[in-house]
Enzyme design. Structure first.
Site, PDB file in Angstrom:
ATOM      1  N   SER A 128       0.843  -1.260  -0.107  1.00 15.35           N
ATOM      2  CA  SER A 128      -0.084  -0.044   0.002  1.00 15.35           C
ATOM      3  C   SER A 128       0.742   1.208  -0.055  1.00 15.35           C
ATOM      4  CB  SER A 128      -0.859   0.184   1.241  1.00 15.35           C
ATOM      5  OG  SER A 128      -0.195  -0.300   2.506  1.00 15.35           O
ATOM      6  N   ASP A 147      -2.950   8.459   7.524  1.00 15.11           N
ATOM      7  CA  ASP A 147      -3.757   7.418   8.392  1.00 15.11           C
ATOM      8  C   ASP A 147      -3.216   6.602   9.375  1.00 15.11           C
ATOM      9  OD1 ASP A 147      -2.758   5.509   6.720  1.00 15.11           O
ATOM     10  OD2 ASP A 147      -4.504   5.099   5.542  1.00 15.11           O
ATOM     11  N   HIS A 159      -0.298   5.067   7.078  1.00 11.87           N
ATOM     12  CA  HIS A 159       0.535   5.527   5.862  1.00 11.87           C
ATOM     13  C   HIS A 159       0.841   6.880   6.040  1.00 11.87           C
ATOM     14  CE1 HIS A 159      -1.981   2.338   4.321  1.00 11.87           C
ATOM     15  NE2 HIS A 159      -1.037   1.851   3.743  1.00 11.87           N
TER      16      HIS A 159
END
Ligand SMILES: *[C@@H]1O[C@H](CO)[C@@H](O)[C@H](O)[C@H]1NC(C)=O
Ligand SMILES: *[C@@H]1O[C@H](CO)[C@@H](O)[C@H](O)[C@H]1NC(C)=O
Ligand SMILES: *[C@@H]1O[C@H](CO)[C@@H](O)[C@H](O)[C@H]1NC(C)=O
Ligand SMILES: *[C@@H]1O[C@H](CO)[C@@H](O)[C@H](O)[C@H]1NC(C)=O
Length: 369
Positions: A40, A333, A336
């Site tokens: 991600s 978040d 990340h």
């Protein structure tokens, strides 16, 4: 309201289309082709196509992206893949393989400008991420997808030119965190299994996939290792706001093992060149003195739910909090970095000294023969 929302979506598609056109024009001949793999941290929309909980194609993700479009990036704006691409003069990361594959008409032209295979939640081992996130594309599968693309490039350019393009391309890989997270989820306070056998298995698998890429013609590997994952809000929010040391130690061990692995590959395989970014050291250096990097909030996520905004993802529909000064935050978040933190990392990877990126930096890797 409904029609306004529709218009916004139409505008989003328009903006994405324009930016891709710019990307092609900008990228021609001057800069290396980028092939991007991993999780991600560098996914730019792969997971939008998958049945997975590891998704970011909804607000507030993308709030600082063009027209505030959520694109699948786990970021307020550009993520680390984009920021590295920008260092090389591109507008943003090349698009996801799964997006390119949908349009056979433009596919042949666009794969020559690079492809992003990264999938949020994935790891080096087959199976990593699936119990936590659902469907993800493991690194091995990403390499298989590249093998396809490699065949397509040969069809388009002929074997000799294809080999040249691939040997000059930069293979950017950011993977490993999810393998460590998966292992750690199995540990309990009373039973922490030894990490060494697991790490050895992860590294052996990493080795075989990197060698496979080499066999397909890759020569330049820009590798990003695991950040201090024990300090992200998803973890610290369950630990009274403090970093979890065993997870960070695990990340350090992963980095050392990766360094050995790359040394071994470059001594065994002729022409294998690499650059290893120490994201652990980059991040801990920033954590010690955030203001010298222009940041002032390194504990709480900008967007999220609960203590430190670290108890769930950045989901507007679930009334997530959103900070105003996104340029002040390290974390976007619960897992990340923000756009600005990704930019800091990309600048160091591109042009940093060999304490942070060894034995050479990404720009030296890309522009060497
Ligand atoms: C790319 O290669 C795959 C596998 O060989 C093939 O099935 C596909 O048709 C090719 N795509 C294009 C656009 O040539
Ligand atoms: C975690 O435990 C499950 C159930 O015992 C097992 O199937 C899985 O392989 C373990 N994962 C890791 C990364 O050790
Ligand atoms: C960070 O700095 C900004 C000004 O740039 C200020 O508005 C904000 O309150 C500061 N935040 C913290 C947590 O100190
Ligand atoms: C890294 O990159 C910059 C910019 O390309 C280069 O000038 C510099 O010499 C490199 N830094 C080190 C310490 O190797």
């Amino acid at each position: 309201m409904a029609s306004l929302a529709r218009n916004n979506y139409a505008m989003c598609f328009f903006a994405i289309f324009i930016s891709l056109a710019m990307h092609v024009a900008h990228g021609a001949n001057v800069v290396p082709t980028l092939f991007i793999f991993g999780d991600s941290t560098v996914d730019v929309g792969t997971n939008n196509f998958l049945r997975t909980r590891a998704k970011a194609n909804f607000p507030y993700n993308g709030i600082d992206f063009k027209l505030s479009c959520p694109t699948g990036r786990f970021s307020n704006g550009f993520n680390t893949a984009d920021q590295i691409a920008r260092q090389f003069g591109y507008e943003q990361s090349p698009p996801p393989f799964l997006t390119l594959e949908k349009d056979q008409y433009s596919f042949k032209k666009r794969i020559l400008q690079g492809v992003n295979f990264a999938s949020g939640g994935s790891g080096i081992l087959i199976g990593t991420g699936s119990s936590e996130w659902g469907e993800v594309i493991f690194f091995e599968r990403q390499v298989e997808q590249f093998a396809w693309v490699r065949g397509n490039i040969s069809e388009i350019l002929g074997e000799a030119k294809a080999a040249e393009l691939v040997s000059k391309a930069l293979f950017i890989i950011s993977v490993g965190s999810n393998d460590l997270f998966d292992f750690s989820r199995n540990a309990t306070a009373s039973n922490i299994p030894p990490t060494q056998p697991y790490l050895a298995r992860v590294q052996l698998t990493y080795f075989s996939h990197l060698r496979k890429l080499y066999e397909l013609g890759a020569r330049k590997f820009g590798i990003i290792s695991v950040a201090p994952i024990g300090c992200c809000p998803a973890i610290t929010s369950g630990n009274g706001g403090n970093c979890v040391k065993p997870l960070n130690d695990f990340a350090v061990a992963f980095h050392s093992a990766t360094q050995e692995l790359l040394q071994k590959l470059s001594s065994q395989l002729e022409g294998f060149k690499y650059s290893l970014g120490n994201s652990f050291l980059m991040t801990t250096t920033l954590l010690k003195n955030p203001s010298s990097f222009g940041l002032n909030e390194t504990k709480s996520a900008c967007c999220g739910i609960g203590y430190l905004n670290g108890q769930n993802g950045c989901i507007k529909a679930q009334n997530a909090n959103l900070c105003a000064n996104r340029k002040d935050f390290l974390f976007w978040d619960w897992f990340h970095p923000t756009e600005i933190a990704s930019e800091l990392a990309a600048k160091t990877l591109f042009g940093g000294g060999n304490d942070f990126v060894t034995p050479i930096n990404f720009s030296q890797l890309a522009y060497s023969c």
